[in-house]
Design a protein around this motif. Structure first.
Motif, mmCIF file in Angstrom:
data_model
loop_
_atom_site.group_PDB
_atom_site.id
_atom_site.type_symbol
_atom_site.label_atom_id
_atom_site.label_comp_id
_atom_site.label_asym_id
_atom_site.label_seq_id
_atom_site.Cartn_x
_atom_site.Cartn_y
_atom_site.Cartn_z
ATOM 1 N N ARG A 27 0.822 -1.213 0.000
ATOM 2 C CA ARG A 27 0.000 0.000 0.000
ATOM 3 C C ARG A 27 0.849 1.253 0.000
ATOM 4 N NH1 ARG A 27 -2.802 3.380 -1.112
ATOM 5 N NH2 ARG A 27 -4.874 3.975 -0.354
ATOM 6 N N LEU A 28 1.981 1.232 0.709
ATOM 7 C CA LEU A 28 2.853 2.403 0.795
ATOM 8 C C LEU A 28 3.906 2.431 -0.310
ATOM 9 C CD1 LEU A 28 3.453 2.634 4.652
ATOM 10 C CD2 LEU A 28 1.800 3.880 3.267
ATOM 11 N N GLY A 29 3.888 1.442 -1.192
ATOM 12 C CA GLY A 29 4.843 1.443 -2.292
ATOM 13 C C GLY A 29 6.263 1.112 -1.886
ATOM 14 N N LEU A 30 6.442 0.397 -0.769
ATOM 15 C CA LEU A 30 7.787 0.116 -0.275
ATOM 16 C C LEU A 30 8.490 -0.970 -1.081
ATOM 17 C CD1 LEU A 30 7.135 0.197 3.582
ATOM 18 C CD2 LEU A 30 7.792 2.056 2.057
ATOM 19 N N ARG A 33 11.363 -0.389 -6.724
ATOM 20 C CA ARG A 33 12.830 -0.394 -6.805
ATOM 21 C C ARG A 33 13.415 0.884 -6.204
ATOM 22 N NH1 ARG A 33 16.653 -3.179 -9.637
ATOM 23 N NH2 ARG A 33 18.583 -2.077 -10.150
ATOM 24 N N GLN A 34 12.806 2.016 -6.482
ATOM 25 C CA GLN A 34 13.260 3.297 -5.947
ATOM 26 C C GLN A 34 12.138 3.899 -5.099
ATOM 27 O OE1 GLN A 34 16.400 2.417 -6.964
ATOM 28 N NE2 GLN A 34 16.782 4.629 -6.991
ATOM 29 N N HIS A 35 12.503 4.474 -3.967
ATOM 30 C CA HIS A 35 11.515 5.039 -3.042
ATOM 31 C C HIS A 35 10.775 6.204 -3.690
ATOM 32 C CE1 HIS A 35 9.567 6.063 0.634
ATOM 33 N NE2 HIS A 35 10.260 7.175 0.827
ATOM 34 N N LEU A 36 9.458 6.166 -3.658
ATOM 35 C CA LEU A 36 8.600 7.215 -4.213
ATOM 36 C C LEU A 36 8.897 7.465 -5.696
ATOM 37 C CD1 LEU A 36 8.786 9.715 -1.206
ATOM 38 C CD2 LEU A 36 6.855 8.248 -1.811
ATOM 39 N N GLU A 119 2.283 14.088 -0.374
ATOM 40 C CA GLU A 119 1.244 14.029 -1.401
ATOM 41 C C GLU A 119 0.647 12.627 -1.493
ATOM 42 O OE1 GLU A 119 0.690 14.890 -6.211
ATOM 43 O OE2 GLU A 119 2.629 15.212 -5.219
ATOM 44 N N GLU A 120 1.512 11.614 -1.410
ATOM 45 C CA GLU A 120 1.044 10.233 -1.506
ATOM 46 C C GLU A 120 0.173 9.855 -0.308
ATOM 47 O OE1 GLU A 120 3.455 6.140 -1.512
ATOM 48 O OE2 GLU A 120 3.659 7.267 -3.377
ATOM 49 N N ILE A 121 0.620 10.223 0.875
ATOM 50 C CA ILE A 121 -0.136 9.876 2.078
ATOM 51 C C ILE A 121 -1.427 10.682 2.148
ATOM 52 C CG2 ILE A 121 -0.099 9.940 4.606
ATOM 53 C CD1 ILE A 121 2.902 9.303 4.408
ATOM 54 N N MET A 124 -4.087 8.983 0.406
ATOM 55 C CA MET A 124 -4.692 7.874 1.139
ATOM 56 C C MET A 124 -5.659 8.360 2.210
ATOM 57 S SD MET A 124 -1.750 4.976 1.694
ATOM 58 C CE MET A 124 -0.615 6.056 2.569
ATOM 59 N N LEU A 125 -5.355 9.511 2.806
ATOM 60 C CA LEU A 125 -6.144 9.990 3.935
ATOM 61 C C LEU A 125 -7.385 10.775 3.530
ATOM 62 C CD1 LEU A 125 -3.319 11.179 6.367
ATOM 63 C CD2 LEU A 125 -4.572 9.024 6.416
ATOM 64 N N GLU A 126 -7.318 11.491 2.412
ATOM 65 C CA GLU A 126 -8.426 12.376 2.037
ATOM 66 C C GLU A 126 -9.767 11.657 1.868
ATOM 67 O OE1 GLU A 126 -6.972 14.566 -1.319
ATOM 68 O OE2 GLU A 126 -6.259 16.237 -0.053
#
Length: 306
Positions: A27-30, A33-36, A119-121, A124-126
């Motif tokens: 869900r967090l994209g962890l 290959r590259q973060h964010l 922006e990514e989080i 998820m929250l909005e």
């Protein structure tokens, strides 16, 4: 002797945690290959963040904090230094250690990472309702508290947070320490503090370890914004840091603001207080427009609490 049912309960809990790990890493994209989808791995991005957020950061401190192998972290720091993102200087306290700081380029990269992550989080929250977001944040803080290690959890159980009905000697002593530590120019005297505490929508909280006062935070009504309060004077004595006391104080303050019908809590800070700003952002505070005339403030944040 442990019962069979007790072992089964632990086994089921292990399976549940593993299942959740698979859910949130995706869900967090962890797993990317590259973060964010940027130019850094997750570990590289985390190192840059911690160096930028901390004070007097060293490789040994990062190893202890992040649980990384000494050789691995040494190679990563060497690469980040070669890229012109991290600067290393010999520590005046211990010549064997090197103090790590971000270069101007490194600060720019961290700012980009923070913006992308926020922006990514936020995405998820909005979609969540206000009460759902509050429940989520409460659950996150609970998990953090339960899984805390290195003995801090046992120490935290002794922390007691109290809302003051009137100004006390302990409160004044902590405020003076805070003013000196942060070199505050505009200070509230005893009369101003007493007047503020008389407002039912405001308050001051002290944290105690046993009978010893170790921290404080203040909430006051924000006249310039409807249904809003302002977080001020968050301070934890140096020897009591690392025990979750700042979080406990802010938990109490935000819960009280919510109970009084406030929708937002605002706060200001300045660029030099990196650890404090990192705490605020972790708790869900986001950038906003300047809302006061504080001559020392360079950072303005707010959080929806109601």
């Amino acid at each position: 002797m442990t019962s069979g049912s007790g072992l089964a309960g632990v086994d089921n809990a292990v399976l549940a945690v593993r299942e959740f790990n698979r859910f949130y890493t995706a869900r967090l994209g962890l797993l990317r290959r590259q973060h964010l989808d940027g130019e850094f791995s997750l570990t590289e991005a985390r190192l840059l963040y911690e160096i930028g957020a901390g004070e007097r950061v060293t490789a040994s401190a990062l190893r202890a904090q992040l649980g990384l192998d000494a050789g691995y972290i040494s190679r990563l720091l060497a690469a980040l230094t070669k890229q012109g993102l991290v600067a290393q200087a010999v520590s005046e306290r211990d010549g064997r250690e090197r103090l790590l700081t971000l270069t101007a380029v490194g600060e720019g990269k961290v700012a980009e990472l923070n913006a992308r992550s926020s922006e990514e989080i936020r995405g998820m929250l909005e979609p969540l309702r206000v009460e759902e977001r509050a429940a989520l944040l409460g659950s996150l803080n609970k998990v953090r508290s339960l899984l805390n290690t290195d003995g801090a959890r046992d120490k935290r159980t002794a922390v007691r947070v109290v809302r003051l009905e009137a100004l006390t000697e302990d409160a004044l002593e902590l405020l003076v320490e805070y003013y000196e530590a942060v070199q505050v120019v505009v200070r509230d005297g005893p009369e101003e503090m007493a007047k503020m505490l008389a407002d039912d929508a405001a308050g001051m909280w002290l944290a105690y370890l046993g009978e010893r006062p170790v921290g404080c935070v203040v909430l006051r009504r924000l006249e310039s914004v409807v249904r809003a309060g302002e977080c001020k004077r968050l301070y934890v004595r140096p020897k009591a840091r690392g025990l979750g006391i700042a979080d406990a104080l802010m938990d109490a303050e935000e819960a009280y603001a919510r109970s009084k019908g406030l929708e937002w809590v605002y706060l200001d800070s300045h660029d030099g207080l990196k650890a404090a700003i990192a705490l605020y952002r972790r708790r869900g505070y986001v950038d906003c427009e300047r809302y006061n005339e504080n001559p020392q403030a360079t950072v303005f944040l707010r959080k929806r609490v109601g």
